[in-house]
Scaffold this motif. Structure first.
Motif, PDB file in Angstrom:
ATOM      1  N   TRP A 370      -4.966  -2.431  -2.755  1.00 42.40           N
ATOM      2  CA  TRP A 370      -5.096  -1.039  -2.314  1.00 42.40           C
ATOM      3  C   TRP A 370      -6.349  -0.918  -1.467  1.00 42.40           C
ATOM      4  O   TRP A 370      -7.333  -1.637  -1.696  1.00 42.40           O
ATOM      5  CB  TRP A 370      -5.182  -0.102  -3.516  1.00 42.40           C
ATOM      6  N   SER A 371      -6.324  -0.034  -0.495  1.00 42.84           N
ATOM      7  CA  SER A 371      -7.482   0.160   0.386  1.00 42.84           C
ATOM      8  C   SER A 371      -7.418   1.555   0.993  1.00 42.84           C
ATOM      9  O   SER A 371      -6.379   2.242   0.903  1.00 42.84           O
ATOM     10  CB  SER A 371      -7.476  -0.893   1.504  1.00 42.84           C
ATOM     11  N   LYS A 373      -6.954   2.193   3.913  1.00 38.53           N
ATOM     12  CA  LYS A 373      -5.962   2.151   4.982  1.00 38.53           C
ATOM     13  C   LYS A 373      -4.536   2.368   4.484  1.00 38.53           C
ATOM     14  O   LYS A 373      -3.616   2.556   5.297  1.00 38.53           O
ATOM     15  CB  LYS A 373      -6.045   0.807   5.723  1.00 38.53           C
ATOM     16  N   HIS A 374      -4.324   2.322   3.174  1.00 37.11           N
ATOM     17  CA  HIS A 374      -2.975   2.516   2.640  1.00 37.11           C
ATOM     18  C   HIS A 374      -2.521   3.962   2.878  1.00 37.11           C
ATOM     19  O   HIS A 374      -3.292   4.912   2.701  1.00 37.11           O
ATOM     20  CB  HIS A 374      -2.942   2.181   1.156  1.00 37.11           C
ATOM     21  N   GLN A 375      -1.263   4.100   3.254  1.00 36.24           N
ATOM     22  CA  GLN A 375      -0.741   5.396   3.703  1.00 36.24           C
ATOM     23  C   GLN A 375      -0.052   6.157   2.575  1.00 36.24           C
ATOM     24  O   GLN A 375       1.136   6.465   2.630  1.00 36.24           O
ATOM     25  CB  GLN A 375       0.217   5.179   4.874  1.00 36.24           C
ATOM     26  N   ALA A 385      -5.534   8.105   0.636  1.00 36.28           N
ATOM     27  CA  ALA A 385      -6.294   6.956   0.142  1.00 36.28           C
ATOM     28  C   ALA A 385      -7.690   6.929   0.765  1.00 36.28           C
ATOM     29  O   ALA A 385      -8.688   6.643   0.082  1.00 36.28           O
ATOM     30  CB  ALA A 385      -5.546   5.665   0.460  1.00 36.28           C
ATOM     31  N   VAL A 443      -1.089   4.596  -4.847  1.00 42.41           N
ATOM     32  CA  VAL A 443      -0.805   3.201  -4.499  1.00 42.41           C
ATOM     33  C   VAL A 443       0.641   3.011  -4.052  1.00 42.41           C
ATOM     34  O   VAL A 443       1.071   1.881  -3.783  1.00 42.41           O
ATOM     35  CB  VAL A 443      -1.104   2.251  -5.682  1.00 42.41           C
ATOM     36  N   GLY A 444       1.402   4.100  -3.969  1.00 39.24           N
ATOM     37  CA  GLY A 444       2.795   4.015  -3.569  1.00 39.24           C
ATOM     38  C   GLY A 444       3.718   4.511  -4.672  1.00 39.24           C
ATOM     39  O   GLY A 444       3.269   5.051  -5.696  1.00 39.24           O
ATOM     40  N   ASN A 482      -0.882  -8.063   7.074  1.00 33.44           N
ATOM     41  CA  ASN A 482      -0.224  -6.897   6.468  1.00 33.44           C
ATOM     42  C   ASN A 482       0.975  -7.263   5.610  1.00 33.44           C
ATOM     43  O   ASN A 482       1.537  -6.415   4.918  1.00 33.44           O
ATOM     44  CB  ASN A 482       0.170  -5.876   7.531  1.00 33.44           C
ATOM     45  N   SER A 485       3.925  -4.988   5.555  1.00 26.18           N
ATOM     46  CA  SER A 485       3.722  -3.561   5.292  1.00 26.18           C
ATOM     47  C   SER A 485       3.459  -2.822   6.607  1.00 26.18           C
ATOM     48  O   SER A 485       3.369  -3.422   7.674  1.00 26.18           O
ATOM     49  CB  SER A 485       2.537  -3.370   4.343  1.00 26.18           C
ATOM     50  N   ILE A 487       0.698  -1.292   7.270  1.00 22.78           N
ATOM     51  CA  ILE A 487      -0.749  -1.181   7.422  1.00 22.78           C
ATOM     52  C   ILE A 487      -1.194  -2.026   8.602  1.00 22.78           C
ATOM     53  O   ILE A 487      -0.911  -3.226   8.672  1.00 22.78           O
ATOM     54  CB  ILE A 487      -1.468  -1.643   6.137  1.00 22.78           C
TER      55      ILE A 487
END
Length: 502
Positions: A370-371, A373-375, A385, A443-444, A482, A485, A487
């Motif tokens: 996780w970061s 940048k995660h959408q 995030a 986290v999704g 990525n 993903s 990202i």
């Protein structure tokens, strides 16, 4: 004492024996409650009556009410008479089954958490502590349970980065704090024994921050006979291999990999020939077979280092804890040997652990679960995030870490599951709601058993590859692969020798 009390006592003794068999040795020395948590819990918390391992209702200062399998309820008459003397009529009616939304007399939702506040995994607890305080604020007006809104209390116990102590902490949450559900992360050393204690005692549990194979198979899981009370979401070894091969595939290096693996549960998982890192052979990588595993806390890595040097290995991967990896890395540095890729899980999860290694850590690679940048957005706060990470940095003065997203997500999964629970006293109903939940989290999306080749108790979360880069005496974790993903990478991965010789 009516009949079910005697049965409950027998079951508790049997459960305690079961926890001991799962690594709960030392349960005769209960862990003391977190003083901060105890101070912030309501004064009435210690007086609440609970039986966390069964469908027995746990209303504060009221009679015990047991829901029978046939659908009717058995009330402890002596407790009912005591409640009549000690409580106003409205409280008595509530004890008999009256409904209503949250209020001063409402039964609280008791949430337990085991966090490794001390020991080699202690940095996880810094994130946990921040998230717990955030959740206390979010739930200050209550948490929704079915059609009601009930007060919420959070109890935290120290797992001490030790499997036995984590099991003891979970047992204290269950029998002393009488929690309704337990949340846990902090690697399999913390999550597995806590999950075992909950499974043995019939208490719903949600865990994260351990490869799902470590959690499921490491606990003796059987896909044909899944666990009844415990659920886990995180990435799996297939996701990890994908991130590693995507990163290493960008480098011009020989495809020989040396593994630095402890003899703990994560080491066993990473070394598994079917789903572990040896399966990298399917992607054209050769695993050096004679690098010996080591004991956690080892201070002599000369055997592992010699094998790496003798075979001119350019890629080193593994799952040591930060303290063990620091000793290994010093030993390798003393031999003046620098591979082109050092890719470690667990040891490189926190920026502070990387900083402790100094400039020689510049260019290390790891997975990024996780970061910022995660959408994704938080179900509880609607924060992105990036906003969640920025708030953590601003409020604590510490750098964000991937565990921030997953600890936050534990409470999101729980909150969405409780919406579909008819009664907080129905432990089976809570576990069933967790099993069925489709939770939108930071986290999704988290669902259990929804992916192919994933057990019913598991939710699989994808990951990406990252590289630590030093800039102005600080380290930043850049996304460099990525892994399919959406990202956008911050740039390509560079080999360790190029980075450090620049």
């Amino acid at each position: 004492m009516f009949w079910s009390d005697r049965v409950a006592g027998t079951r508790r003794r049997q459960a305690a024996h079961e926890v001991s068999n799962h690594g709960g040795r030392g349960l005769l020395h209960p862990v003391r409650p977190d003083p901060v948590t105890a101070a912030q819990s309501s004064p009435e918390a210690s007086d609440s009556v609970a039986a966390a391992s069964s469908p027995v209702a746990r209303g504060p200062l009221g009679p015990r009410v047991e829901t029978r399998p046939e659908g009717w309820r058995l009330v402890d008459r002596r407790g009912l008479l005591k409640a009549a003397v000690a409580a106003p009529a409205t409280s008595l009616l509530a004890a008999c089954g009256g409904g209503g939304s949250g209020g001063s007399g409402a039964r609280s939702v008791r949430i337990g958490m085991v966090s490794p506040r001390t020991g080699s995994l202690r940095l996880y607890s810094e994130v946990d502590a921040h998230v717990v305080e955030t959740m206390r604020t979010i739930f200050k007006d209550g948490i929704r349970v079915g059609r009601s809104t009930l007060p919420a209390e959070i109890f935290v116990r120290d797992g001490q980065s030790d499997r036995n102590r984590a099991a003891a902490a979970a047992t204290d949450l269950i029998f002393t704090d009488q929690v309704d559900v337990v949340l846990v992360g902090g690697t399999s050393d913390n999550a597995n024994p806590v999950s075992d204690a909950c499974e043995a005692n019939g208490v719903p549990c949600i865990s994260t921050e351990a490869p799902w194979e470590s959690w499921f198979y490491g606990r003796g899981g059987n896909a044909q006979a899944p666990f009844s009370w415990t659920y886990h979401f995180y990435w799996g070894m297939g996701d990890l291999r994908g991130a590693y091969t995507t990163m290493w595939g960008q480098l011009d290096v020989p495809r020989v990999v040396a593994l630095l693996l402890p003899n703990d549960q994560d080491g066993v998982t990473f070394s598994n020939g079917v789903f572990g890192l040896p399966a990298l052979a399917q992607a054209g990588f050769q695993i050096l077979s004679d690098v010996p595993p080591y004991s956690v806390g080892e201070r002599d890595f000369s055997a592992q280092v010699q094998k790496i040097i003798d075979n001119d290995v350019e890629i080193v991967a593994g799952v040591p804890n930060p303290d063990d990896f620091a000793v290994f890395w010093r030993t390798l540095n003393d031999r003046n040997y620098l591979p082109k890729a050092v890719t470690m899980s667990k040891a490189l999860a926190f920026e502070r652990d990387v900083e402790n290694l100094g400039a020689t850590a510049n260019g290390f690679t790891t997975e990024v679960s996780w970061s910022p940048k995660h959408q994704f957005r938080s179900y509880l706060t609607n924060r992105t995030a990036e906003e969640l990470a920025s708030e953590y940095v601003d409020q604590t003065g510490r750098p964000w870490a991937p565990s921030l997203g997953f600890t936050h997500a534990l409470y999101e999964v729980l909150a969405q599951a409780l919406v579909n629970v008819d009664s907080i006293d129905n432990a089976r109903g809570i576990a069933d709601a967790i099993a069925r939940v489709k939770a939108n989290t930071i986290v999704g999306t988290v669902t259990f058993g929804g992916a192919q080749n994933v057990p019913k108790n598991v939710g699989s979360i994808p990951l990406v590859g990252g590289q630590w880069r030093q800039q102005n005496n600080t380290f930043n974790l850049r996304v460099v692969a990525n892994n399919g993903s959406n990202i956008a990478p911050d740039g390509p991965v560079e080999d360790l020798q190029t980075v450090q010789n620049r």
